[in-house]
Enzyme design. Structure first.
Site, PDB file in Angstrom:
ATOM      1  N   HIS A 128       0.813  -1.225   0.000  1.00 20.02           N
ATOM      2  CA  HIS A 128       0.000   0.000   0.000  1.00 20.02           C
ATOM      3  C   HIS A 128       0.847   1.276   0.000  1.00 20.02           C
ATOM      4  O   HIS A 128       0.291   2.375   0.023  1.00 20.02           O
ATOM      5  CB  HIS A 128      -0.940   0.020   1.209  1.00 20.02           C
ATOM      6  CG  HIS A 128      -1.905  -1.125   1.244  1.00 20.02           C
ATOM      7  ND1 HIS A 128      -2.668  -1.486   0.162  1.00 20.02           N
ATOM      8  CD2 HIS A 128      -2.214  -2.011   2.236  1.00 20.02           C
ATOM      9  CE1 HIS A 128      -3.410  -2.544   0.481  1.00 20.02           C
ATOM     10  NE2 HIS A 128      -3.154  -2.877   1.727  1.00 20.02           N
TER      11      HIS A 128
HETATM   12 ZN   LIG Z   1      -4.134  -7.052   3.322  1.00 23.52          ZN
END
Ligand SMILES: [Zn+2]
Length: 309
Positions: A128
């Site tokens: 992320h």
């Molecule tokens: Zn995850």
């Protein structure tokens, strides 16, 4: 035969009360190192050799991340909004733990690519993280840094198989305009992150998909990954598609996750391509379940043919 596994005790960092159990790393290590949790008399088929990584250098991190963002992490000058987006409290120890974790993925990548085999990392999968900010417990994008390091050493094509329950948004963004890197993410569609930058192949699955449909979708996708002609494949073997995960809703069983791992490992091995396995997410109500899923992944890799690095 022995399997080289990259790991550092530094990954277990204090981030206060948190859904992200950093203690899963030493627990996975302890299970593999043989702390007596196996059934008495049960033979361990492959002995493991643990390799301590060095921390990634700030120059290596700059292959992916912007100078402004790295300065904020280095000097502790993140804004409250930065910290809220990262969802981790800043500390020197936190930064050093994750910098070491990036180094671990780089080390595993160099090991796997140097010997046409499999290397496992008890850590990594921080998919992320974007160039200019971290989010979702990911300060740095370890796999992206490792891909850039491989590229700097002449590797032309790489592929990323991201089977964490959450879409690999940072990774997709980073390689969006790099045709040398094939990014495949199979994830729960209606889950974080809301904005899912387009990867080379995205399979967004409905809530409660379960084993059979999941594995069928995976079998359909893997030939496309191999057809992209990678010289190295990174596999993010997230434990969070598990049915009792607090942050996932795909409802796979442990057996289904093990079959998932086997499909990926077999497909990449049959293609004759080095494979780097990183753990990524895992937030089961019982941390022991997350640990068991990660351990099973590494056991599958180590037992897949016996010529691990
Ligand atoms: Zn995850």
């Amino acid at each position: 035969m022995s399997a080289a596994i990259v790991y550092s005790a530094r990954y277990h960092v204090d981030i206060g009360p948190h859904v992200f159990p950093t203690r899963k790393y030493p627990l996975v290590h302890a299970r593999l190192a043989g702390d007596g949790s196996r059934t008495p008399g049960e033979a361990r088929p492959v002995p493991y050799e643990f390799v301590e990584p060095r921390a990634a250098s700030w120059d290596e991190l700059a292959l992916v991340h912007t100078a402004d963002y790295l300065t904020k992490l280095r000097t502790g000058t993140m804004s409250p909004e930065d910290v809220a987006q990262l969802e981790l409290p800043w500390s020197v120890e936190m930064v050093e733990a994750f910098r070491t974790m990036v180094g671990g993925t780089v080390q595993a990548a160099l090991t796997a690519c140097g010997s046409t085999s499999i290397a496992c990392h008890i850590g990594g999968g921080l998919h992320h993280a974007f160039p200019n900010h971290g989010e979702g417990f990911c300060p740095f994008n370890d796999v992206a840094v490792a891909v850039r390091v491989l590229q700097s050493r002449g590797v032309e094509r790489a592929a990323i198989v991201d089977l964490d329950v959450h879409h690999g948004n940072g990774t997709a963004f980073i390689f969006e305009s790099d045709p040398r890197v094939f990014t495949f993410s199979m994830h729960q569609q209606h889950n974080y992150p809301m904005w899912k930058p387009r990867g080379s192949l995205d399979v967004g699955l409905p809530d409660g998909t379960r084993d059979a449909t999941y594995l069928a979708e995976l079998e359909r996708a893997l030939p496309l990954v191999c057809a992209s002609g990678p010289e190295c494949v990174f596999y993010l073997a997230g434990a969070d598609p598990y049915e009792d995960d607090q942050l996932g809703g795909l409802r796979l069983t442990k057996d289904g996750l093990r079959r998932r791992d086997r499909l990926v490992i077999d497909a990449v091995r049959q293609a004759g391509v080095p494979l780097v396995i990183v753990l990524a997410g895992g937030y089961a109500r019982r941390v022991e379940d997350t640990v068991a899923i990660h351990v099973a992944t590494i056991e599958e890799a180590a037992e897949s043919g016996g010529d691990c690095a």
